[in-house]
Design an enzyme around this catalytic site. Structure first.
Site, PDB file in Angstrom:
ATOM      1  CG  HIS A 136      -2.004   1.003   1.147  1.00  0.00           C
ATOM      2  ND1 HIS A 136      -1.821   2.307   1.532  1.00  0.00           N
ATOM      3  CD2 HIS A 136      -3.272   0.911   0.701  1.00  0.00           C
ATOM      4  CE1 HIS A 136      -2.936   2.976   1.333  1.00  0.00           C
ATOM      5  NE2 HIS A 136      -3.834   2.148   0.832  1.00  0.00           N
ATOM      6  CD  GLU A 182      -2.976   2.535  -2.981  1.00  0.00           C
ATOM      7  OE1 GLU A 182      -3.573   2.780  -1.937  1.00  0.00           O
ATOM      8  OE2 GLU A 182      -1.866   1.976  -3.029  1.00  0.00           O
TER       9      GLU A 182
END
Length: 183
Positions: free
Chosen positions: A80, A152
């Protein structure tokens, strides 16, 4: 055709009782056998949320993991952008986590994405390719089939800007090509 999946990252926002309450509220809204649903919850919420969603179509994942050892979850988010930025998780660390997740039969959700500067400089696809190649180093082809890659774009997180469908499709297509090229 690829099965659709919706994975929510709860971002360290819930106490165990709050997480159970939210899971209870969401259960009827996400009941759908055609879509895999994953709640990626903070470590302190794993056990109560696993118990709350038992016997439903919802799976529980962890928000992060360490590449050494143990939990009760099916999925784990790896790479992430916040972990890369604030905790300085390198491509090497991401790869170790990927391999450890696979070794312990967790399904990794690998996040990849570029900054606004990289997008505007036209290096998005090169940057994503580097992330993908490094993340899958030493991972055998038969293990890749269960890995999930989430695009992302960092520049869209909390900025009010969103990637267009065309931008997302371009990157997702490149990711699939990268995986084909590697394997």
């Amino acid at each position: 055709m690829r099965k659709k999946m919706v994975a929510g990252n709860w971002k360290m926002n819930m106490t165990p009782s709050g997480a159970v309450k939210l899971a209870e509220e969401l259960k009827p809204m996400v009941k759908n056998d055609d879509v895999d649903v994953v709640f990626c919850v903070p470590a302190i919420d794993i056990v109560p949320v696993v118990n709350e969603v038992k016997d439903t179509n919802i799976k529980v994942g962890a928000e992060n993991m360490f590449y050494e050892e143990k939990a009760g979850v099916s999925y784990v988010i790896i790479g992430h952008s916040e972990r890369r930025q604030y905790f300085h998780e390198t491509d090497e660390i991401i790869n170790k986590k990927m391999r450890k997740a696979i070794e312990h039969k967790l399904l990794p959700i690998l996040c990849c994405g570029e900054s606004l500067e990289q997008r505007e400089s036209g290096v998005t696809l090169e940057f994503i390719k580097k992330q993908i190649v490094n993340a899958f180093k030493y991972i055998p082809p038969e293990k890749v089939i269960n890995c999930i890659i989430a695009y992302e774009p960092i520049w869209a997180i909390g900025t009010g800007r969103v990637a267009t469908a065309e931008q997302a499709q371009e990157v997702c297509s490149a990711i699939r090509t990268n995986i084909r090229d590697i394997y």
